[in-house]
Write a protein that holds these residues in place. Sequence first.
Motif, PDB file in Angstrom:
ATOM      1  N   ALA A 185     -36.445  38.461   8.006  1.00  0.00           N
ATOM      2  CA  ALA A 185     -36.091  38.213   9.404  1.00  0.00           C
ATOM      3  C   ALA A 185     -36.784  36.966   9.937  1.00  0.00           C
ATOM      4  N   THR A 186     -38.049  36.800   9.624  1.00  0.00           N
ATOM      5  CA  THR A 186     -38.781  35.624  10.093  1.00  0.00           C
ATOM      6  C   THR A 186     -38.132  34.340   9.583  1.00  0.00           C
ATOM      7  N   ILE A 207     -32.359  29.848  12.529  1.00  0.00           N
ATOM      8  CA  ILE A 207     -31.514  29.912  13.716  1.00  0.00           C
ATOM      9  C   ILE A 207     -32.163  29.178  14.886  1.00  0.00           C
ATOM     10  N   ALA A 208     -33.461  29.406  15.084  1.00  0.00           N
ATOM     11  CA  ALA A 208     -34.176  28.753  16.188  1.00  0.00           C
ATOM     12  C   ALA A 208     -34.224  27.240  16.017  1.00  0.00           C
ATOM     13  N   ASN A 211     -34.638  33.880  11.324  1.00  0.00           N
ATOM     14  CA  ASN A 211     -34.785  33.534  12.731  1.00  0.00           C
ATOM     15  C   ASN A 211     -35.344  32.125  12.903  1.00  0.00           C
ATOM     16  N   GLU A 225     -41.204  27.379  10.027  1.00  0.00           N
ATOM     17  CA  GLU A 225     -40.349  26.939  11.131  1.00  0.00           C
ATOM     18  C   GLU A 225     -40.531  25.450  11.400  1.00  0.00           C
TER      19      GLU A 225
END
Length: 244
Positions: free
Chosen positions: A195-196, A202-203, A199, A123
């Motif tokens: 998913a991680t 997206i985040a 997401n 991330e």
Amino acid sequence: MQQNKYDDSGFFEKYSSMPRSVGGLEAAGEWSTFRAMLPDLRGKRVLDLGCGFGWHCRYARENQAKSVIGVDLSENMLERARTMTDDPHIEYRRLGIEDIDFAAGEFDTVISSLALHYVEDFEAICRKIHRCLDDKGSFVFSVEHPIFTALAAQDWHYNSEGEKLHWPVDNYHQEGPRQARFLDNDVVKYHRTVATQMNALIASGFTITKLSELQPTQEMLDSHPAWQEEVRRPMFLLVAAVKS
């Protein structure tokens, strides 16, 4: 911790003899799918994270990209890339992916091929990429599929005759490092679920535009029978996203 196995002479020699290292993009089974997910590169400023021998950098310029910067932690990789490149609009920099710190809006397209599963904080990288992309810029990358990385062994389950029975998946939701074997060396890869990863994109402010788990085509199966294994389990995850 950043890994730099490629500056080990024995490891680099083995890597250099792999088909994709010798034959380039056309020898990489996922290339046709990856290429189809790229935006029009004409006039674009491109960043390649984990550029290796510079194959994608040169492809971008062959398709009229305005400029390309390729970063890699390995001096061996960069030395080979420079040797294979004769283009003043391609620049190679020795830099870990985790350490990138480019200006806001510096690039129109960021690409990365089979490098981000070596990065611990996905991330954080997504946020950095989002920042250095211009408005509506593209981020296209490939990683090893989470079904492939879930178990460190990264191997089939065999019967007593050595037949490949199935691909075992366990501890899928237990994310984190996996010490795997690659080219007879221990390497650390980071397992994270689909998913991680979605997401995190997206985040960070991305809109996901396309996913591929690289299902082999009949043409691929006819020309390379070994691709039959990829029908049984996915090895690659390819993602295209745009800066929202």
